[in-house]
Structure formats: C-alpha cells, structure tokens
Design a protein around this motif. Structure first.
Motif, PDB file in Angstrom:
ATOM      1  N   TRP A  64       0.765  -1.171  -0.001  1.00 33.45           N
ATOM      2  CA  TRP A  64       0.010   0.047  -0.172  1.00 33.45           C
ATOM      3  C   TRP A  64       0.891   1.049   0.147  1.00 33.45           C
ATOM      4  O   TRP A  64       0.569   2.113  -0.935  1.00 33.45           O
ATOM      5  N   GLN A  65       1.951   1.389   0.854  1.00 36.27           N
ATOM      6  CA  GLN A  65       2.803   2.319   0.962  1.00 36.27           C
ATOM      7  C   GLN A  65       3.662   2.895  -0.310  1.00 36.27           C
ATOM      8  O   GLN A  65       3.555   3.907  -0.703  1.00 36.27           O
ATOM      9  N   VAL A  66       3.988   1.633  -1.013  1.00 37.97           N
ATOM     10  CA  VAL A  66       4.714   2.047  -2.140  1.00 37.97           C
ATOM     11  C   VAL A  66       3.887   2.254  -3.393  1.00 37.97           C
ATOM     12  O   VAL A  66       4.251   2.990  -4.165  1.00 37.97           O
ATOM     13  N   VAL A  67       2.522   1.742  -3.537  1.00 38.02           N
ATOM     14  CA  VAL A  67       1.693   2.115  -4.309  1.00 38.02           C
ATOM     15  C   VAL A  67       1.301   3.776  -4.281  1.00 38.02           C
ATOM     16  O   VAL A  67       1.442   4.529  -5.127  1.00 38.02           O
ATOM     17  N   SER A  68       1.304   4.097  -2.947  1.00 37.34           N
ATOM     18  CA  SER A  68       1.151   5.532  -2.597  1.00 37.34           C
ATOM     19  C   SER A  68       2.083   6.452  -3.019  1.00 37.34           C
ATOM     20  O   SER A  68       2.146   7.395  -3.766  1.00 37.34           O
ATOM     21  N   LEU A  69       3.656   6.001  -2.783  1.00 38.15           N
ATOM     22  CA  LEU A  69       4.557   6.530  -3.227  1.00 38.15           C
ATOM     23  C   LEU A  69       4.816   6.707  -4.790  1.00 38.15           C
ATOM     24  O   LEU A  69       5.001   7.822  -5.133  1.00 38.15           O
ATOM     25  N   GLU A  70       4.254   5.676  -5.321  1.00 42.19           N
ATOM     26  CA  GLU A  70       4.424   5.779  -6.801  1.00 42.19           C
ATOM     27  C   GLU A  70       3.426   6.778  -7.571  1.00 42.19           C
ATOM     28  O   GLU A  70       3.740   7.445  -8.106  1.00 42.19           O
ATOM     29  N   LEU A  71       2.068   6.929  -6.816  1.00 40.93           N
ATOM     30  CA  LEU A  71       1.061   7.787  -7.232  1.00 40.93           C
ATOM     31  C   LEU A  71       1.530   9.256  -6.922  1.00 40.93           C
ATOM     32  O   LEU A  71       1.470  10.334  -7.757  1.00 40.93           O
ATOM     33  N   LEU A  73       4.689  10.410  -6.654  1.00 38.54           N
ATOM     34  CA  LEU A  73       6.021  10.517  -7.519  1.00 38.54           C
ATOM     35  C   LEU A  73       5.380  10.958  -8.884  1.00 38.54           C
ATOM     36  O   LEU A  73       5.863  11.936  -9.567  1.00 38.54           O
ATOM     37  N   ASN A  74       4.300  10.126  -9.423  1.00 40.87           N
ATOM     38  CA  ASN A  74       3.915  10.463 -10.795  1.00 40.87           C
ATOM     39  C   ASN A  74       3.236  11.880 -10.818  1.00 40.87           C
ATOM     40  O   ASN A  74       3.648  12.283 -11.821  1.00 40.87           O
ATOM     41  N   LYS A  75       2.598  12.075  -9.909  1.00 41.53           N
ATOM     42  CA  LYS A  75       1.898  13.451  -9.921  1.00 41.53           C
ATOM     43  C   LYS A  75       2.901  14.395  -9.738  1.00 41.53           C
ATOM     44  O   LYS A  75       2.884  15.798 -10.636  1.00 41.53           O
ATOM     45  N   LEU A  76       3.803  14.426  -8.927  1.00 43.62           N
ATOM     46  CA  LEU A  76       4.988  15.303  -8.709  1.00 43.62           C
ATOM     47  C   LEU A  76       5.722  15.515 -10.191  1.00 43.62           C
ATOM     48  O   LEU A  76       6.133  16.784 -10.477  1.00 43.62           O
ATOM     49  N   THR A  77       5.701  14.374 -10.684  1.00 43.04           N
ATOM     50  CA  THR A  77       6.696  14.312 -11.967  1.00 43.04           C
ATOM     51  C   THR A  77       5.842  15.260 -12.965  1.00 43.04           C
ATOM     52  O   THR A  77       6.448  16.082 -13.719  1.00 43.04           O
ATOM     53  N   ILE A  78       4.746  14.965 -13.122  1.00 45.66           N
ATOM     54  CA  ILE A  78       3.634  15.646 -13.995  1.00 45.66           C
ATOM     55  C   ILE A  78       3.597  17.264 -13.690  1.00 45.66           C
ATOM     56  O   ILE A  78       3.788  18.125 -14.705  1.00 45.66           O
ATOM     57  N   ASP A  79       3.804  17.580 -12.518  1.00 41.87           N
ATOM     58  CA  ASP A  79       3.737  19.072 -11.974  1.00 41.87           C
ATOM     59  C   ASP A  79       5.152  19.584 -12.181  1.00 41.87           C
ATOM     60  O   ASP A  79       5.359  20.829 -11.709  1.00 41.87           O
ATOM     61  N   ASN A  80       6.113  18.792 -12.458  1.00 44.24           N
ATOM     62  CA  ASN A  80       7.595  19.149 -12.469  1.00 44.24           C
ATOM     63  C   ASN A  80       8.121  19.721 -11.239  1.00 44.24           C
ATOM     64  O   ASN A  80       8.845  20.566 -10.998  1.00 44.24           O
ATOM     65  N   LYS A  81       7.728  18.905 -10.104  1.00 42.09           N
ATOM     66  CA  LYS A  81       8.283  19.292  -8.712  1.00 42.09           C
ATOM     67  C   LYS A  81       9.151  17.982  -8.304  1.00 42.09           C
ATOM     68  O   LYS A  81       8.962  16.931  -8.483  1.00 42.09           O
ATOM     69  N   GLU A  82      10.180  18.643  -7.409  1.00 37.61           N
ATOM     70  CA  GLU A  82      11.181  17.466  -6.952  1.00 37.61           C
ATOM     71  C   GLU A  82      11.049  17.752  -5.428  1.00 37.61           C
ATOM     72  O   GLU A  82      11.547  18.598  -4.718  1.00 37.61           O
ATOM     73  N   PRO A  83      10.476  16.560  -4.849  1.00 39.70           N
ATOM     74  CA  PRO A  83      10.321  16.655  -3.457  1.00 39.70           C
ATOM     75  C   PRO A  83      11.642  16.249  -2.556  1.00 39.70           C
ATOM     76  O   PRO A  83      12.581  15.437  -3.263  1.00 39.70           O
ATOM     77  N   ARG A  89       3.851   7.634   6.822  1.00 35.18           N
ATOM     78  CA  ARG A  89       3.393   7.377   8.072  1.00 35.18           C
ATOM     79  C   ARG A  89       2.125   7.631   8.556  1.00 35.18           C
ATOM     80  O   ARG A  89       1.554   7.161   9.422  1.00 35.18           O
ATOM     81  N   PHE A  90       1.345   8.814   8.035  1.00 39.68           N
ATOM     82  CA  PHE A  90       0.419   9.071   8.252  1.00 39.68           C
ATOM     83  C   PHE A  90      -0.869   8.809   7.292  1.00 39.68           C
ATOM     84  O   PHE A  90      -0.421   8.492   6.293  1.00 39.68           O
ATOM     85  N   ASP A  91      -1.973   9.180   7.478  1.00 39.70           N
ATOM     86  CA  ASP A  91      -3.100   8.995   6.555  1.00 39.70           C
ATOM     87  C   ASP A  91      -3.180   9.748   5.527  1.00 39.70           C
ATOM     88  O   ASP A  91      -3.213   9.325   4.290  1.00 39.70           O
ATOM     89  N   GLN A  92      -2.795  10.850   5.619  1.00 44.35           N
ATOM     90  CA  GLN A  92      -2.629  11.807   4.595  1.00 44.35           C
ATOM     91  C   GLN A  92      -0.725  11.824   4.431  1.00 44.35           C
ATOM     92  O   GLN A  92      -0.389  12.409   5.287  1.00 44.35           O
ATOM     93  N   PRO A  93      -0.377  11.546   3.164  1.00 46.83           N
ATOM     94  CA  PRO A  93       0.992  11.546   3.071  1.00 46.83           C
ATOM     95  C   PRO A  93       1.352  13.117   3.077  1.00 46.83           C
ATOM     96  O   PRO A  93       0.783  14.063   2.763  1.00 46.83           O
ATOM     97  N   ILE A  94       2.652  13.162   3.675  1.00 49.15           N
ATOM     98  CA  ILE A  94       3.189  14.498   3.825  1.00 49.15           C
ATOM     99  C   ILE A  94       4.403  14.674   2.751  1.00 49.15           C
ATOM    100  O   ILE A  94       5.368  13.920   2.861  1.00 49.15           O
ATOM    101  N   VAL A  95       4.401  15.820   1.819  1.00 49.76           N
ATOM    102  CA  VAL A  95       5.599  15.788   0.985  1.00 49.76           C
ATOM    103  C   VAL A  95       6.086  17.206   1.025  1.00 49.76           C
ATOM    104  O   VAL A  95       5.506  18.273   1.534  1.00 49.76           O
ATOM    105  N   LYS A  96       7.583  17.287   1.445  1.00 48.94           N
ATOM    106  CA  LYS A  96       8.239  18.604   1.430  1.00 48.94           C
ATOM    107  C   LYS A  96       9.307  18.705   0.170  1.00 48.94           C
ATOM    108  O   LYS A  96       9.634  17.917  -0.211  1.00 48.94           O
ATOM    109  N   PHE A  97       9.282  19.936  -0.119  1.00 48.57           N
ATOM    110  CA  PHE A  97      10.184  20.369  -1.131  1.00 48.57           C
ATOM    111  C   PHE A  97      11.359  21.255  -0.728  1.00 48.57           C
ATOM    112  O   PHE A  97      11.356  21.791   0.395  1.00 48.57           O
TER     113      PHE A  97
END
Length: 97
Positions: A64-71, A73-83, A89-97
């Motif tokens: 589940w965690q790896v699938v979330s990670l993949e989603l 990263l795919n979204k950030l790649t489309i948005d051209n952002k590099e986290p 660890r939480f219900d809502q993943p936290i992304v820092k840039f």
C-alpha cells in the motif's frame, strides 16, 4: 460462509518489514540508495536514488505504501516538482520540497 453473529473479525494488518518494502520497491523499479530501520520504532527510512528520502510506517502494509509513493511521484513528475521528503506514516502523506 459461517459468520458468527455479533462479532466482527477485523483482518490484522500486515506489518511492513524492511524486506517486504525492499521487494515491493524493486518490483516497482524503485532504485533505493538505502533502506534503514529508524531509531524510533515505527519507521523505516528509505532514500530513492537521485530522489527524495521516504519515511515508511512499519504498521502499514508495504505494498500500500509503495503504491502511494508511486502515485505521489507520478503526480509530482507531471507537476515538475522535486520533493526532498515523502512521509507515508500518516493517513495523509506529507510531501516536503
């Protein structure tokens, strides 16, 4: 099936181990520089090669965690952002840039 009345049996979530994560990550073609058990008990810290650090929760399923990670990263790649950090660890993943 032969369900008993009045008692709901919840499936026990599979705990993620470093080996589980490692296997699922390689199945999804993530190349990891490192994957270590964190000093605080419930965390596994991964570092994607040429990518962000990732905090995985031991009490959540590895797949589940790896699938979330993949989603994410795919979204950030489309948005051209590099986290720099993705925390799963939480219900809502936290992304820092």
């Amino acid at each position: 099936g032969s369900e008993q009345k009045g008692s709901i049996i919840r499936p026990v979530p599979e705990l993620a181990t470093k080996n589980d994560l490692s296997k699922v990550l390689s199945d999804k073609n993530f190349i990891m520089e490192s994957l270590i058990e964190g000093s605080s008990s419930g965390i596994i810290i991964g570092k994607i090669k040429n990518g962000p650090k990732v905090y995985f929760a031991k009490e959540k399923e590895a797949k589940w965690q790896v699938v979330s990670l993949e989603l994410i990263l795919n979204k950030l790649t489309i948005d051209n952002k590099e986290p720099t950090l993705i925390d799963l660890r939480f219900d809502q993943p936290i992304v820092k840039f």
